[in-house]
Design an enzyme around this catalytic site. Structure first.
Site, PDB file in Angstrom:
ATOM      1  N   LYS A  91       0.855  -1.188   0.000  1.00 61.82           N
ATOM      2  CA  LYS A  91       0.000   0.000   0.000  1.00 61.82           C
ATOM      3  C   LYS A  91       0.886   1.230   0.000  1.00 61.82           C
ATOM      4  CE  LYS A  91       0.798   1.225   4.519  1.00 61.82           C
ATOM      5  NZ  LYS A  91       1.522   2.461   4.947  1.00 61.82           N
ATOM      6  N   ASP A 150      -3.185  -0.955  10.384  1.00 61.60           N
ATOM      7  CA  ASP A 150      -3.385  -0.955   8.935  1.00 61.60           C
ATOM      8  C   ASP A 150      -4.085  -2.214   8.426  1.00 61.60           C
ATOM      9  OD1 ASP A 150      -2.171   1.485   8.734  1.00 61.60           O
ATOM     10  OD2 ASP A 150      -0.273   0.739   7.944  1.00 61.60           O
TER      11      ASP A 150
END
Length: 284
Positions: free
Chosen positions: A13, A141
């Site tokens: 990401k 996350d």
């Protein structure tokens, strides 16, 4: 798809921006950050066993009990047991390519992919929201990878609003230093007072509030950002150490990557609004 085996990409990401708006009494920070995925990451392989044992191929420098992949598998197994559901064992292995401590979410992505894969192999008894609730205890996350769509995240990163981010090509560079997230977030010089985004947040000025401190503590990160800046605006992702720059097409990105100093590592990847993990599972 064979019901006993599954291989999935656990994508990297990028935090396209990261604002820190405050610090909570429990020590966690209030964030506003924009997540998007890349078509590049680790690949995890899962094969069901006839017994109840969970095995994980050894990763250098990480004890099995400390590995987020193994912890995610155990946590999901325990949740199934709480619900009175039986699970088989599983053999897990990984083709690792994402750097540890790089700010691209490698550990969190691996954990989320494990939750999604095993929930599929074990019968899909938990919803994405339930998996994300399990995952947040493994890392802030993890929920973004569980839900699998580009999102504006608030809170400690668990309050997600799906958004569409223009897809483009990125050069991502790792300057071969490992950065401790805990060290960054506990440092007294970290900026923690950014104003919250306005309703039309796309038009606001964006940055990474961790970047000035990390550049001060790790000179190689500053050198990486300066090198990328010769070709396009550069920014650090997460708490680093990876830095990135966006390009309109793959060839332009590849041309820059070919000039990368040999002391650093890097890759070119396309951004995606839908996680390739979810694409692999054919999830909506």
């Amino acid at each position: 798809m064979n019901c006993d085996t599954l291989s999935l990409l656990a994508p990297a990401k990028l935090n396209l921006f990261l604002h820190i708006t405050g610090r909570r009494d429990d020590g966690y920070h209030e964030l506003e950050t924009l997540f998007t995925f890349l078509d590049y990451g680790d690949t995890l392989h899962f094969t069901l066993r006839d017994d109840a044992q969970i095995t994980l191929a050894q990763m250098d420098g990480i004890a099995k009990e400390d590995n987020l992949i193994y912890r995610a598998a155990i946590k999901l197994k325990e949740r199934y047991q709480e619900l009175g559901l039986t699970t088989s064992g599983v053999n897990i292995s990984i083709d690792k390519c994402l750097p540890m401590g790089g700010g691209v979410g490698g550990g969190s992505s691996d954990a989320a992919t494990t939750l999604l894969a095993l929930n599929t192999l074990w019968g899909q008894h938990l919803t994405a929201d339930e998996l994300a609730k399990l995952g947040v205890s493994l890392g802030a996350d993890v929920p973004i990878f569980v839900h699998g769509h580009s999102a504006l995240a608030r809170g400690i990163g668990e309050q997600l609003t799906p958004v569409e981010v223009p897809e483009c090509w990125y050069v991502v560079v790792h300057p071969q230093v490992h950065i401790s997230t805990a060290k960054v977030f506990t440092h007294p010089e970290l900026k923690r007072d950014s104003e919250k985004l306005p309703p039309k947040w796309q038009q606001a000025q964006h940055r990474n509030d961790c970047e000035p401190l990390v550049k001060k503590l790790y000179s190689e990160v500053e050198k990486t950002l300066q090198w990328l800046l010769k070709y396009a605006p550069s920014r650090m992702t997460g708490t680093g150490a990876c830095c990135f720059a966006a390009f309109d097409n793959e060839q332009a990105a590849q041309d820059v990557l070919e000039k990368l100093p040999s002391k650093w590592q890097g890759f070119v990847a396309k951004s995606l609004n839908k996680s390739p993990t979810h694409t692999g599972l054919d999830l909506v």
